[in-house]
Enzyme design. Structure first.
Site, mmCIF file in Angstrom:
data_model
loop_
_atom_site.group_PDB
_atom_site.id
_atom_site.type_symbol
_atom_site.label_atom_id
_atom_site.label_comp_id
_atom_site.label_asym_id
_atom_site.label_seq_id
_atom_site.Cartn_x
_atom_site.Cartn_y
_atom_site.Cartn_z
ATOM 1 N N CYS A 1 4.433 -20.750 3.466
ATOM 2 C CA CYS A 1 4.354 -20.555 2.015
ATOM 3 C C CYS A 1 5.699 -20.943 1.429
ATOM 4 C CB CYS A 1 4.038 -19.092 1.692
ATOM 5 S SG CYS A 1 4.345 -18.648 -0.025
ATOM 6 N N HIS B 1 7.495 7.640 -10.530
ATOM 7 C CA HIS B 1 7.746 8.408 -11.744
ATOM 8 C C HIS B 1 8.672 9.580 -11.467
ATOM 9 C CE1 HIS B 1 4.859 6.396 -14.342
ATOM 10 N NE2 HIS B 1 4.018 6.353 -13.319
ATOM 11 N N ARG C 1 -8.178 3.773 -12.288
ATOM 12 C CA ARG C 1 -7.665 5.127 -12.126
ATOM 13 C C ARG C 1 -8.814 6.074 -11.808
ATOM 14 N NH1 ARG C 1 -5.852 2.934 -16.832
ATOM 15 N NH2 ARG C 1 -3.626 2.736 -17.203
ATOM 16 N N ILE D 1 -6.746 11.785 -7.702
ATOM 17 C CA ILE D 1 -5.324 11.430 -7.619
ATOM 18 C C ILE D 1 -5.072 10.212 -8.498
ATOM 19 C CG2 ILE D 1 -3.386 11.011 -6.079
ATOM 20 C CD1 ILE D 1 -4.781 13.625 -5.425
ATOM 21 N N GLU D 2 -5.005 10.453 -9.795
ATOM 22 C CA GLU D 2 -4.641 9.354 -10.692
ATOM 23 C C GLU D 2 -3.112 9.314 -10.766
ATOM 24 O OE1 GLU D 2 -5.889 9.936 -14.707
ATOM 25 O OE2 GLU D 2 -5.532 12.062 -14.670
ATOM 26 N N SER D 3 -2.582 8.506 -11.667
ATOM 27 C CA SER D 3 -1.129 8.412 -11.764
ATOM 28 C C SER D 3 -0.549 9.804 -12.038
ATOM 29 C CB SER D 3 -0.755 7.451 -12.886
ATOM 30 O OG SER D 3 0.622 7.226 -12.862
ATOM 31 N N LYS E 1 0.076 6.546 -20.855
ATOM 32 C CA LYS E 1 1.495 6.249 -20.934
ATOM 33 C C LYS E 1 1.792 4.933 -21.644
ATOM 34 C CE LYS E 1 2.303 7.489 -16.428
ATOM 35 N NZ LYS E 1 1.576 8.580 -15.808
ATOM 36 N N ILE F 1 5.222 2.369 -9.998
ATOM 37 C CA ILE F 1 6.383 3.099 -10.496
ATOM 38 C C ILE F 1 6.518 4.419 -9.740
ATOM 39 C CG2 ILE F 1 7.522 4.062 -12.546
ATOM 40 C CD1 ILE F 1 6.715 1.059 -12.777
HETATM 41 C C1 LIG Z 1 -3.738 1.188 -13.555
HETATM 42 C C2 LIG Z 1 -3.067 2.185 -12.673
HETATM 43 C C3 LIG Z 1 -1.692 2.371 -12.729
HETATM 44 C C4 LIG Z 1 -1.062 3.306 -11.935
HETATM 45 N N1 LIG Z 1 0.294 3.401 -11.943
HETATM 46 C C5 LIG Z 1 0.910 4.270 -11.113
HETATM 47 C C6 LIG Z 1 2.311 4.353 -11.054
HETATM 48 O O1 LIG Z 1 3.010 3.567 -11.686
HETATM 49 N N2 LIG Z 1 2.894 5.292 -10.286
HETATM 50 C C7 LIG Z 1 2.162 6.149 -9.556
HETATM 51 O O2 LIG Z 1 2.748 7.002 -8.920
HETATM 52 N N3 LIG Z 1 0.818 6.071 -9.540
HETATM 53 C C8 LIG Z 1 0.180 5.152 -10.295
HETATM 54 N N4 LIG Z 1 -1.172 5.053 -10.293
HETATM 55 C C9 LIG Z 1 -1.915 5.957 -9.462
HETATM 56 C C10 LIG Z 1 -2.013 5.519 -8.028
HETATM 57 O O3 LIG Z 1 -2.319 4.147 -7.951
HETATM 58 C C11 LIG Z 1 -3.106 6.301 -7.369
HETATM 59 O O4 LIG Z 1 -2.868 7.631 -7.590
HETATM 60 C C12 LIG Z 1 -3.179 6.095 -5.866
HETATM 61 O O5 LIG Z 1 -3.222 4.742 -5.526
HETATM 62 C C13 LIG Z 1 -4.404 6.790 -5.357
HETATM 63 O O6 LIG Z 1 -4.547 6.575 -4.000
HETATM 64 P P1 LIG Z 1 -5.843 7.009 -3.265
HETATM 65 O O7 LIG Z 1 -5.584 6.802 -1.855
HETATM 66 O O8 LIG Z 1 -6.237 8.351 -3.735
HETATM 67 O O9 LIG Z 1 -6.983 6.076 -3.831
HETATM 68 P P2 LIG Z 1 -7.415 4.579 -3.416
HETATM 69 O O10 LIG Z 1 -6.255 3.704 -3.191
HETATM 70 O O11 LIG Z 1 -8.416 4.149 -4.410
HETATM 71 O O12 LIG Z 1 -8.087 4.789 -2.025
HETATM 72 C C14 LIG Z 1 -9.363 5.299 -1.840
HETATM 73 C C15 LIG Z 1 -10.003 4.546 -0.704
HETATM 74 O O13 LIG Z 1 -11.222 5.160 -0.346
HETATM 75 C C16 LIG Z 1 -12.141 4.177 0.030
HETATM 76 N N5 LIG Z 1 -13.490 4.728 -0.073
HETATM 77 C C17 LIG Z 1 -14.128 5.110 -1.200
HETATM 78 N N6 LIG Z 1 -15.355 5.556 -0.904
HETATM 79 C C18 LIG Z 1 -15.500 5.451 0.425
HETATM 80 C C19 LIG Z 1 -16.560 5.742 1.317
HETATM 81 N N7 LIG Z 1 -17.720 6.222 0.900
HETATM 82 N N8 LIG Z 1 -16.380 5.513 2.638
HETATM 83 C C20 LIG Z 1 -15.210 5.021 3.089
HETATM 84 N N9 LIG Z 1 -14.176 4.727 2.289
HETATM 85 C C21 LIG Z 1 -14.318 4.937 0.968
HETATM 86 C C22 LIG Z 1 -11.861 3.078 -0.969
HETATM 87 O O14 LIG Z 1 -12.347 1.821 -0.502
HETATM 88 C C23 LIG Z 1 -10.346 3.121 -1.075
HETATM 89 O O15 LIG Z 1 -9.707 2.235 -0.193
HETATM 90 C C24 LIG Z 1 -1.818 4.115 -11.079
HETATM 91 C C25 LIG Z 1 -3.189 3.896 -10.993
HETATM 92 C C26 LIG Z 1 -3.811 2.906 -11.745
HETATM 93 C C27 LIG Z 1 -5.254 2.620 -11.568
#
Ligand SMILES: Cc1cc2nc3c(=O)[nH]c(=O)nc-3n(C[C@H](O)[C@H](O)[C@H](O)COP(=O)(O)OP(=O)(O)OC[C@H]3O[C@@H](n4cnc5c(N)ncnc54)[C@H](O)[C@@H]3O)c2cc1C
Ligand SMILES: Cc1cc2nc3c(=O)[nH]c(=O)nc-3n(C[C@H](O)[C@H](O)[C@H](O)COP(=O)(O)OP(=O)(O)OC[C@H]3O[C@@H](n4cnc5c(N)ncnc54)[C@H](O)[C@@H]3O)c2cc1C
Lengths: 480, 420
Positions: free
Chosen positions: A401, A50, A311, A336-338, A250, A48
């Site tokens: 597919c 938001h 999250r 960086i959660e939602s 939410k 989403i």
């Molecule tokens: C259930 C759920 C619903 C959500 N809904 C929404 C929504 O509707 N709208 C919205 O805006 N946001 C939403 N979010 C939040 C959003 O998904 C996240 O904020 C976003 O994906 C975070 O991205 P990121 O890159 O920080 O984390 P990630 O995508 O987790 O990336 C972190 C990466 O780091 C890698 N990593 C970790 N440790 C190491 C290491 N030691 N060495 C090398 N690599 C490593 C991992 O493998 C991973 O690929 C939601 C999250 C969840 C879980």
């Protein structure tokens, strides 16, 4: 080789930062422990965009959410990613809910959200004819939308790599050593050297920080479970339907996805293992009950799969985007959660500004491009255009597919592109082969064959997703 | 745009039989489209024998059975287009197809015969909680790997669902040296053919656990175990009966769904119970000129019936092309499901239909010493005794021509019932 920037974690945050940095003359390396980008939360969330009325006014989260939502339209245009500005509603079914949406409305105004409206019952029913008739009103955010989260991540990575950034998959950072002006970032086998480090490791960002003696925050993993329904059901609702938030989050939403399916979820439960993406009977039950409470006539027999995402909830209550107190030129983009997906384009710009503010010189690279062309979706084109592609390459005329009408040409593209697929799920996330109603029953063996051919390896080496998830376990059968 | 008399979509036993019979009826411009690189459909991967018992009174393998029809069709000048996928069918009888060499193109037909077969239900459709590792496949996928590509996906097998393909694969995997821990079926009875339970499970001491289901999946990379539970009468798992079964592969045989995606742009209405279109006794759907037969009409357990049914569909399509539609009728005379009948094919009768009426149907529950009746307006048209009927085996009965005439004259609905 000494990199100017090493980014740890190739989720949407790491990839968006890599993309923005790739607009400058800098040596960039993106490290990811998984065998594909978008291996963490970025592949399993609600998708989403938001509007920004949720976060507490004054927080970084509120600011970057509103900004990210505004930037999303341009970002998806540049990166050619499925997105729809469909709007969202928070529906109230009782007095408490009605009070709650009024508060959200005020909060939205404070956060600077535009196009925010309070709807009465009739207006809500008109917008969402399938909503539970007990609805009393809703908060309507016209600027909200839906985006394909993994496509956004993949597209950003591809754009960054095309601009010269290096992506190193299967690189799990285990140790960080410091010299006077460099960071030595180590996996079990390898070391990369960096002047600046950006920690975008999602749920593991606290662990990565701790590797550099920074114990200033903790990330608590909270799981959310989902159910996905067939594309035939995508039109059950027009907007994203939320229920009023509770202390748990939410709540369960009902939403179309950017690709046209119907999504129900998520739950919210704190878990022990940061990578336990299993689903539970009680969780899926909660999803069903919650979704049916808002939209009673969801056709659950059209379910095609269920999944869960984790999250990265910080103990500080807000996004942690700052320089590490202990480590100069070591930046966190953590907790960086939602709405982190929504905020990602804004987070990337914020990080660039932060880097500049530390006196680190960034010089624009005139050779870099912001545009990335997606893989053509042949089946969605008019016949004449399909034929133009097929004339260029026969493989675009061969459908592999059948559920999603994906051709062999598209699958080959998904493997050959920069930051390309190496696994069955990698192909699936890039071109949707195996994502339809038969979930790969028909095309998966063929995708396996194409992967083995393109990557010049044996089919027995091909994985479903992470390392070790081999599709085929045993050897060839001797037939006589 | 290419013009032809009949387009047949699908080159499995249904498409082959329909094309051949339409040809023999005198339609010479027939185009048969198959997306695979060879004709034969699902039969190509069924290397076990047991095909053709009804039709040829002998036990043939799948490829042998298909081979008979492929040889016949090669002697005609039916235009066969392999490696070609139909992506769309329209109410005006145009068919859109795509192929590597020609690209995307359209064909205008005078009649279209649908013979696309069926697909397997995936795991999501049954939503098992737990992890989502590699090692969970539908029975048909495993069958293809083992029988056609010579690849064994695993050695420690649990099978969920007792559909025929699952039963056949239990035996096949055992013969390849794998261990099949058991076949778990949610319902108190198997959905497969009795002969398959005897020949594929009992003969190899593979346990069939009725009223059981898989309630959880374990293993992060590759499946490592499943949790199985007994279920109560309302099919709810009984937690106390929980048991962990180690495995490296879970094979799903939880049902087949007719493959009719390409019809989404037409006005053909679909029967929710069968997943196939509503048809009349000419096998014609609600869109004039579009006919349906084989597994895309309703899932069959015996290929012999597919052949027989498809031959009649082909004949009717030929009549339609050669003589047109006589009566412009809207809906026809309904065939209704009475006691214990889940669905019937056809679902209605047309006045243009000729001869005796073959009715196929399935019962809702297993029954012993039962009576099948067909009645219309209080008149008993047919009454038959059967020692047993099960939901896993479709029932086929024939209503003689004179009885059909009576119904067509009286225009009152007919009802099929089964009672114990
Ligand atoms: C259930 C759920 C619903 C959500 N809904 C929404 C929504 O509707 N709208 C919205 O805006 N946001 C939403 N979010 C939040 C959003 O998904 C996240 O904020 C976003 O994906 C975070 O991205 P990121 O890159 O920080 O984390 P990630 O995508 O987790 O990336 C972190 C990466 O780091 C890698 N990593 C970790 N440790 C190491 C290491 N030691 N060495 C090398 N690599 C490593 C991992 O493998 C991973 O690929 C939601 C999250 C969840 C879980
Ligand atoms: C595993 C298995 C075991 C069986 N065992 C037995 C047995 O022991 N004895 C017995 O008598 N019967 C058995 N049957 C039943 C019988 O074989 C089937 O019912 C029969 O093959 C169905 O024929 P069909 O032509 O309708 O479908 P299929 O054989 O599935 O053929 C459909 C064809 O249409 C093609 N097609 C589909 N969509 C398109 C499109 N859009 N464009 C172009 N082409 C398309 C497909 O590629 C396929 O070739 C078994 C069936 C299965 C699946």
């Amino acid at each position: 080789m000494i990199y100017d920037f090493v980014i740890i974690g190739a989720g949407v945050v790491g990839c968006m930062i890599a993309r923005e940095l790739s607009m400058y003359r800098a040596k960039i390396c993106l490290l990811e422990k998984g065998n594909d980008v978008a291996s963490g939360s970025s592949k399993a969330n609600s998708g989403i965009v938001h509007a920004g009325y949720d976060a507490k006014p004054g927080t970084l989260k509120a600011k970057l959410n509103v900004l990210g939502c505004a930037l999303m339209e341009k970002t998806v245009q540049e990166l050619d990613v499925p997105y729809k500005k469909c709007g969202s509603i928070v529906a109230a079914f009782d007095q408490e809910g009605t009070d709650s949406i009024r508060k959200l409305y005020q909060r939205g105004l404070e956060n600077g959200v535009s196009e925010l409206f309070l709807l009465n019952r009739e207006e809500t029913m008109r917008l969402e004819p399938n909503i539970h008739p007990g609805v009393q009103g809703a908060l309507y955010a016209k600027g909200a939308g839906i985006v394909c989260p993994y496509q956004l991540t993949i597209a950003a990575a591809e754009n960054a790599v095309s601009n010269g950034a290096e992506l190193r998959l299967n690189f799990e950072v285990e140790k960080i050593e410091k010299t006077e002006d460099l960071y030595l970032i180590k996996s079990a086998k390898d070391t990369v050297k960096a002047r600046c480090v950006i920690n975008a490791a999602g749920v593991f960002a606290d662990k990565v920080a701790a590797m550099a003696d920074d114990n200033s925050f903790t990330i608590i993993p909270r799981r959310g479970e989902y159910i996905i329904l067939d594309k035939t059901e995508g039109k059950t609702v027009n907007t994203v339907i939320f229920q009023p938030p509770s202390e748990k989050g939410k709540g369960i939403l009902v939403s179309p996805t950017a690709d046209g399916n119907l999504l129900l979820g998520p739950t919210a439960s704190v878990i022990e293992d940061k990578e336990d993406t299993s689903t539970t009977a009680s969780g899926l039950d909660e999803v069903i009950k919650g979704a049916m409470a808002a939209v009673p006539n969801i056709r659950l027999n059209k379910t095609i799969t269920s999944f869960s995402g984790i999250r990265a909830t910080p103990d500080t209550g807000d996004f942690i985007i700052r320089e590490s107190e202990k480590n100069p030129r070591f930046f966190h983009a953590a907790g960086i959660e939602s709405p982190g997906l929504t905020a990602a384009p804004a987070i990337a710009l914020y990080v660039i500004e932060m880097i500049k503010s530390k006196g680190i010189l960034l010089e624009e690279n005139p050779n870099s491009v912001r545009i990335r062309q997606g893989i053509p979706r042949i089946a969605e084109l008019p016949l004449e255009e399909q034929n133009r592609w097929i004339q260029k390459n026969k493989a675009y005329g061969k459908i592999i597919c059948r559920c999603e009408s994906v051709t062999e040409g598209e699958i080959i593209d998904s493997i050959r592109r920069p930051a390309g697929a190496t696994t069955v799920d990698g192909v699936k996330r890039r071109v949707r082969a195996g994502m339809g109603r038969c979930q790969g029953g028909f095309c998966m063996p063929k995708v396996l064959e194409i992967l083995a051919r393109e990557l010049q390896c044996s089919p027995y080496e091909i994985c479903k997703n992470e390392k070790g998830s081999y599709i085929l376990k045993e050897g060839e059968i001797e037939h006589d | 745009m290419i013009k032809t008399d009949i387009v047949v979509i699908g080159g499995g036993p249904a498409g082959l039989a329909a094309a051949l019979s339409a040809y023999e009826k005198g339609v010479k411009n027939i185009l048969l489209i198959e997306r695979d690189k060879e004709l034969g459909g699902i039969l190509n991967q069924c290397i076990h024998d047991g095909f053709g018992l009804q039709l040829f009174k002998t036990r043939l393998t799948g490829p042998e059975y298909a081979g008979i029809f492929i040889d016949r069709i090669k002697k005609t000048n039916i235009d066969i287009r392999l490696n070609t996928m139909v992506t769309k069918v329209s109410d005006d009888l145009t068919v859109t197809a795509v192929n590597e060499d020609i690209g995307a193109y359209q064909i205008q037909a005078k009649a279209v015969i649908l013979a696309m077969g069926c697909r397997e239900r995936p795991r999501g459709a049954i939503n098992i909680p737990g992890t989502r590792p590699a090692g969970i496949y539908t029975a048909g996928t495993v069958q293809r790997w083992v029988n056609i590509e010579g690849k064994l996906p695993g050695k420690n097998i649990v099978i969920l669902g007792s559909g025929d393909i699952g039963l056949i694969m239990a035996r096949r995997m055992t013969l390849e040296g794998a261990t099949v821990k058991g076949v778990y079926e949610l319902l108190p009875y198997s959905s497969g053919l009795t002969r398959n339970i005897v020949q594929c499970l009992n003969d190899y001491n593979i346990p069939l656990k009725l009223s059981h289901t898989v309630t959880k999946i374990f293993g992060r990379k590759r499946i490592e175990a499943v949790e199985v539970c007994r279920v109560d009468q309302s099919l709810k798992p009984i937690p106390e009966s929980r048991e962990i079964v180690e495995c490296d592969t879970l094979i799903l045989s939880v049902g087949l769904i007719p493959e009719n995606d390409i019809l989404s742009g037409t006005n053909i209405s679909m029967n929710k119970v069968t997943g196939g279109p509503f048809i009349d006794n000419r096998f014609m759907t609600e869109v004039p000129g579009i006919f349906s037969c084989g597994n895309c009409l309703h899932v069959h357990d015996l290929v012999d019936y597919v052949t027989d049914e498809s031959e009649r569909a082909g004949e009717n399509a030929a009549e339609y092309v050669l003589y047109g539609q006589k009566e412009k009728e809207s809906s026809g005379i309904p065939v209704l499901c009475g006691d214990n009948v889940r669905y019937t094919v056809p679902s209605h009768l047309s006045k243009d239909g000729k001869g005796a009426l073959t009715l196929m149907f399935r019962v809702t529950k297993p029954m012993k010493d039962c009576t099948i009746t067909v009645a219309s307006d209080g008149i008993l048209l047919l009454s038959l005794k059967r020692s047993r009927c099960t939901p896993g085996e479709s029932v086929r009965i024939t209503l003689p021509e004179d009885r059909v005439k009576t119904v067509l004259e009286k225009k009152t609905p007919i009802t099929v019932s089964v009672t114990e």
